[in-house]
Design a protein around this motif. Structure first.
Motif, short mmCIF file in Angstrom:
data_model
loop_
_atom_site.label_atom_id
_atom_site.label_comp_id
_atom_site.label_asym_id
_atom_site.label_seq_id
_atom_site.Cartn_x
_atom_site.Cartn_y
_atom_site.Cartn_z
N GLU A 144 0.97 -6.84 1.89
CA GLU A 144 1.73 -5.60 2.06
C GLU A 144 2.73 -5.80 3.20
N MET A 145 4.00 -5.92 2.84
CA MET A 145 5.04 -6.25 3.81
C MET A 145 5.23 -5.14 4.85
N THR A 146 5.12 -3.89 4.43
CA THR A 146 5.40 -2.80 5.37
C THR A 146 4.41 -2.76 6.52
N GLN A 147 3.16 -3.10 6.24
CA GLN A 147 2.14 -3.07 7.28
C GLN A 147 1.84 -4.46 7.85
N GLY A 148 2.32 -5.50 7.17
CA GLY A 148 2.10 -6.88 7.64
C GLY A 148 0.67 -7.34 7.52
N ILE A 149 -0.05 -6.85 6.53
CA ILE A 149 -1.45 -7.27 6.33
C ILE A 149 -1.65 -7.72 4.89
#
Length: 173
Positions: A144-149
């Motif tokens: 998940e790019m938006t949260q970086g996880i």
């Protein structure tokens, strides 16, 4: 029966009994194995074209002479001029993580001092004999790019395998 015939018969019986006494039975992993007493090395497994899985195989042997080392070799031919693996070991076994090619015969040997023991094994073609659809557990990471996880997602799904000539095709929707 005359004296000479009966004497000859007794001598032949004695010789055959003596010959059988030269053999020794060794019990390994609850299996009896007939061996020749003079042999220093006895291969336990795999022996005589045993079918093995393509990866992660165990090679075992026994020695009447506790030597400090053993030379362990795997080859593609009986002359051992195409060496795949060659090492010196201090144990009487070897666990191989080498990926062998399916439906191929391999040769292995152990050398201790001047004694050599050889045998063969073959590799099962596990996937090559599978055709059709199979249920498989699939694990994949979802980034998940938006949260970086990343999240691990596991689920069961259907995969397809089929063989075309020497190639195995893998189908996943």
């Amino acid at each position: 029966m005359n004296k000479i015939s009966s004497t000859l018969l007794i001598i032949l019986i004695f010789i055959s009994c003596k010959k059988n006494n030269d053999k020794k039975v060794v019990k390994i992993d609850d299996k009896k194995i007939d061996t020749i007493q003079d042999s220093q090395l006895i291969l336990i497994s795999p022996i005589n074209d045993t079918l093995l899985l393509p990866c992660c195989n165990s090679f075992k042997w026994k020695s009447n002479n506790d030597s400090s080392n053993y030379r362990f070799t795997i080859s593609q031919n009986s002359r051992f001029d195409t060496i795949l693996f060659d090492t010196i070991l201090y144990a009487k076994n070897y666990f191989s993580k080498f990926n062998f090619q399916p439906e191929k015969k391999y040769f292995w040997r152990v050398i201790q001092d001047s004694d050599t023991a050889k045998s063969t094994f073959q590799i099962k073609n596990v996937i090559g004999n599978m055709n059709g659809l199979f249920v498989a557990s699939i694990s994949k990471y979802n980034w998940e790019m938006t949260q970086g996880i990343s999240n691990l997602i596991s689920f069961d799904d259907t995969i397809g395998l089929y063989k075309e000539g020497n190639k195995i095709h893998f189908i996943y929707g």
